[in-house]
Scaffold this motif. Structure first.
Motif, short mmCIF file in Angstrom:
data_model
loop_
_atom_site.label_atom_id
_atom_site.label_comp_id
_atom_site.label_asym_id
_atom_site.label_seq_id
_atom_site.Cartn_x
_atom_site.Cartn_y
_atom_site.Cartn_z
N GLN A 154 0.83 -1.20 0.00
CA GLN A 154 0.00 0.00 0.00
C GLN A 154 0.86 1.24 0.00
O GLN A 154 1.77 1.37 0.79
CB GLN A 154 -0.90 0.01 1.24
N GLU A 155 0.58 2.16 -0.91
CA GLU A 155 1.34 3.38 -1.00
C GLU A 155 0.81 4.40 -0.01
O GLU A 155 -0.38 4.51 0.22
CB GLU A 155 1.25 3.96 -2.41
N LEU A 156 1.74 5.19 0.58
CA LEU A 156 1.34 6.25 1.50
C LEU A 156 1.24 7.57 0.75
O LEU A 156 1.97 8.51 1.04
CB LEU A 156 2.36 6.35 2.64
N SER A 157 0.37 7.62 -0.22
CA SER A 157 0.18 8.85 -0.97
C SER A 157 -1.16 8.80 -1.67
O SER A 157 -1.77 7.74 -1.80
CB SER A 157 1.29 9.04 -2.00
N LEU A 158 -1.62 9.97 -2.07
CA LEU A 158 -2.86 10.04 -2.83
C LEU A 158 -2.53 10.01 -4.31
O LEU A 158 -1.56 10.59 -4.76
CB LEU A 158 -3.61 11.33 -2.51
N THR A 159 -3.37 9.33 -5.08
CA THR A 159 -3.17 9.30 -6.52
C THR A 159 -3.98 10.41 -7.17
O THR A 159 -5.05 10.77 -6.68
CB THR A 159 -3.61 7.95 -7.10
N ARG A 160 -3.47 10.90 -8.27
CA ARG A 160 -4.21 11.92 -9.00
C ARG A 160 -5.21 11.22 -9.92
O ARG A 160 -4.82 10.38 -10.73
CB ARG A 160 -3.27 12.78 -9.84
N PRO A 161 -6.50 11.54 -9.82
CA PRO A 161 -7.48 10.88 -10.68
C PRO A 161 -7.30 11.27 -12.13
O PRO A 161 -7.04 12.43 -12.45
CB PRO A 161 -8.83 11.40 -10.13
N GLY A 162 -7.42 10.27 -13.02
CA GLY A 162 -7.32 10.54 -14.44
C GLY A 162 -8.63 11.09 -14.97
O GLY A 162 -9.66 11.06 -14.30
N ASP A 163 -8.60 11.60 -16.20
CA ASP A 163 -9.79 12.20 -16.77
C ASP A 163 -10.82 11.15 -17.20
O ASP A 163 -12.01 11.39 -17.18
CB ASP A 163 -9.41 13.06 -17.99
N THR A 164 -10.35 9.97 -17.61
CA THR A 164 -11.27 8.97 -18.16
C THR A 164 -11.21 7.63 -17.44
O THR A 164 -12.13 6.82 -17.60
CB THR A 164 -10.95 8.73 -19.65
N ARG A 165 -10.21 7.37 -16.67
CA ARG A 165 -10.07 6.06 -16.03
C ARG A 165 -10.82 6.02 -14.71
O ARG A 165 -10.46 6.68 -13.75
CB ARG A 165 -8.59 5.76 -15.78
N TRP A 166 -11.90 5.22 -14.66
CA TRP A 166 -12.68 5.12 -13.44
C TRP A 166 -11.83 4.56 -12.30
O TRP A 166 -12.00 4.94 -11.16
CB TRP A 166 -13.89 4.22 -13.66
N THR A 174 -18.51 -1.10 -10.40
CA THR A 174 -18.33 -0.93 -11.85
C THR A 174 -16.88 -1.14 -12.30
O THR A 174 -16.60 -1.10 -13.50
CB THR A 174 -18.77 0.48 -12.28
N ASN A 175 -15.98 -1.39 -11.35
CA ASN A 175 -14.56 -1.47 -11.71
C ASN A 175 -14.24 -2.64 -12.65
O ASN A 175 -13.48 -2.49 -13.61
CB ASN A 175 -13.71 -1.59 -10.43
N SER A 176 -14.80 -3.82 -12.38
CA SER A 176 -14.50 -4.99 -13.22
C SER A 176 -14.94 -4.75 -14.66
O SER A 176 -14.22 -5.08 -15.61
CB SER A 176 -15.21 -6.23 -12.67
N LEU A 177 -16.12 -4.16 -14.83
CA LEU A 177 -16.61 -3.86 -16.17
C LEU A 177 -15.73 -2.82 -16.84
O LEU A 177 -15.39 -2.94 -18.03
CB LEU A 177 -18.05 -3.35 -16.11
N SER A 178 -15.34 -1.81 -16.09
CA SER A 178 -14.48 -0.76 -16.63
C SER A 178 -13.16 -1.34 -17.12
O SER A 178 -12.70 -1.01 -18.23
CB SER A 178 -14.20 0.30 -15.56
N GLN A 179 -12.55 -2.21 -16.32
CA GLN A 179 -11.27 -2.82 -16.71
C GLN A 179 -11.45 -3.71 -17.94
O GLN A 179 -10.59 -3.73 -18.83
CB GLN A 179 -10.73 -3.67 -15.54
N CYS A 180 -12.56 -4.41 -18.00
CA CYS A 180 -12.82 -5.31 -19.13
C CYS A 180 -12.96 -4.52 -20.43
O CYS A 180 -12.39 -4.90 -21.46
CB CYS A 180 -14.10 -6.12 -18.87
N LEU A 181 -13.68 -3.41 -20.39
CA LEU A 181 -13.92 -2.63 -21.60
C LEU A 181 -12.67 -1.88 -22.07
O LEU A 181 -12.62 -1.43 -23.21
CB LEU A 181 -15.06 -1.63 -21.35
N GLN A 182 -11.69 -1.75 -21.19
CA GLN A 182 -10.46 -1.04 -21.55
C GLN A 182 -9.40 -1.95 -22.16
O GLN A 182 -8.41 -1.46 -22.70
CB GLN A 182 -9.88 -0.34 -20.32
N ARG A 183 -9.61 -3.26 -22.08
CA ARG A 183 -8.61 -4.17 -22.61
C ARG A 183 -8.58 -4.13 -24.14
O ARG A 183 -9.61 -4.00 -24.79
CB ARG A 183 -8.90 -5.61 -22.17
N LYS A 184 -7.39 -4.26 -24.68
CA LYS A 184 -7.25 -4.30 -26.13
C LYS A 184 -7.84 -5.58 -26.70
O LYS A 184 -8.51 -5.59 -27.73
CB LYS A 184 -5.77 -4.17 -26.53
N GLU A 185 -7.56 -6.69 -26.02
CA GLU A 185 -8.12 -7.97 -26.43
C GLU A 185 -9.35 -8.24 -25.58
O GLU A 185 -9.27 -8.70 -24.46
CB GLU A 185 -7.09 -9.10 -26.25
#
Length: 269
Positions: free
Chosen positions: A33-45, A108-119
């Motif tokens: 676990q990282e001890l920092s906050l991540t910057r949210p991306g514009d399109t990545r849920w 919704t994360n699993s669906l989001s990851q699935c739709l982002q895959r190239k294959e």
């Protein structure tokens, strides 16, 4: 000023981190676990989910960092912003929406990851669309009580004043005007249900019956296992979704052409 900017400030963050590493927050390679906050991306849920997850996990550390910035900030503007963020993060509404959005993004994360895959496995993607929507619908119908318990537990753990559900709801914009509703009704129907209804409606608009049929029909074009999923009936269903691209003569010839095509393709090593 964003949470990421404050929490990643080297001086304030390092001073506060030492305190939490001694016992308030357990970290290490085991938890990865990282001890920092991540910057949210514009399109990545997923990036938004990680940011919210860190807010929950690192909440006491973040509050200490904000307190440090309030007292030791470089400018009065920064000190004032840090103070304002503390006040907002100590409100019940902040905790309520933080946990609500975390749960929605988690579902919704699993669906989001699935739709982002190239294959993409389109059959699996279509199935995930239906499963994700059902989870959101079940959460909306039956999940409120457990959700509120989680919010209350967080508030109790971090000394945040909870809202009394049986008290009259007071709109802070018009505090003298009676709303004729209890806090329970406001948070369950006007907040919880309203947000989930919006998400479910968005799913219905983006993944309607036509879209789902399109995904299933496209899945038969995959080349996996020597075009094992190839299906002429499904492709013909796909054709019906494009009425301006295929005339009646095309539709009559297509079954034979497809049969010739797949036979020729499979025979080509």
């Amino acid at each position: 000023m964003s949470f990421a900017h404050i929490a990643n400030d080297k001086i304030s963050f390092e001073k506060v981190k030492k305190k939490h590493l001694r016992g308030v927050l357990v970290t290490g390679s085991g938890l990865n676990q990282e001890l920092s906050l991540t910057r949210p991306g514009d399109t990545r849920w997923n990036s938004h989910y990680k940011t919210l997850d860190r807010l929950v996990t690192l909440y006491p550390m973040i509050m200490d960092v904000l307190k440090y910035v309030e007292e030791m900030g470089k400018t009065k503007a920064i000190m004032s912003q840090a103070q304002g963020l503390q006040l907002e993060m100590k409100k019940y509404d902040f905790v309520f929406y933080l946990h609500l959005m975390m749960h929605i993004l988690d579902v919704t994360n699993s669906l989001s990851q699935c739709l982002q895959r190239k294959e993409q496995d389109l059959v699996n993607a279509s199935s995930l669309v239906s499963s994700t929507k059902r989870q959101l619908e079940d959460f909306r119908l039956e999940g409120y009580n457990k959700f509120v318990e989680k919010v209350s537990s967080f508030c109790e753990k971090h000394d945040i004043l909870e809202v009394k559900t049986d008290y009259d709801y007071i709109n802070i914009l018009t505090p003298r005007k009676k709303t004729n509703m209890k806090n329970r009704h406001y948070y369950e129907y006007d907040c919880f249900n309203a947000v989930l209804d919006l998400q479910i409606q968005e799913f219905g608009d983006r993944f309607n019956e036509v879209t789902s049929d399109l995904l299933l029909s496209l899945s038969c074009l995959t080349s996996c296992d020597n075009f094992r999923a190839f299906s002429i009936p499904k492709i013909l269903q796909l054709v019906e979704l494009y009425p301006y691209d295929f005339n009646e003569s095309d539709k009559r010839r297509l079954p034979v052409e497809l049969a010739t095509y797949i036979d020729n393709l499979k025979g080509d090593k």
